[in-house]
Motif scaffolding. Sequence first.
Motif: not given
Length: 114
Positions: A59-61, A63, A66, A68, A70-71, A73, A104
């Motif tokens: 996946k793009e992110c 983990c 949900r 930050d 995600n910014k 990765y 992470r």
Amino acid sequence: MSKKIVILNGSPRRNGNTSALVKAFTEGAESAGHTVTEFFLDSMNIHGCKGCFGGHSSKECPCVQRDDMNKIYPVVRECDVIVLASPLLGHPILREFFDTETERPMSLWMRQRG
């Protein structure tokens, strides 16, 4: 050859000694033609690793949490160098910084190396 550099700054002080060192590093790297992206982790909403092993995916992110991270990765996925910057003091952020910022992104590193 130009490098993409990500700095994970774990200092709670944007104008402290760690940030001064990061600034000097950034200026030198950029003057050498490299691209630098810095994240101030203290002002970000990042949770510790849960150890669920749910993040080993494409996946793009990667983990399951949900927040930050995600910014971070996508930038880490594309970088050539990661700089971990943190003050050396007995502050909980140092422990949290290294625990979170090494556990992470592990799903990214495992996938790239494996």
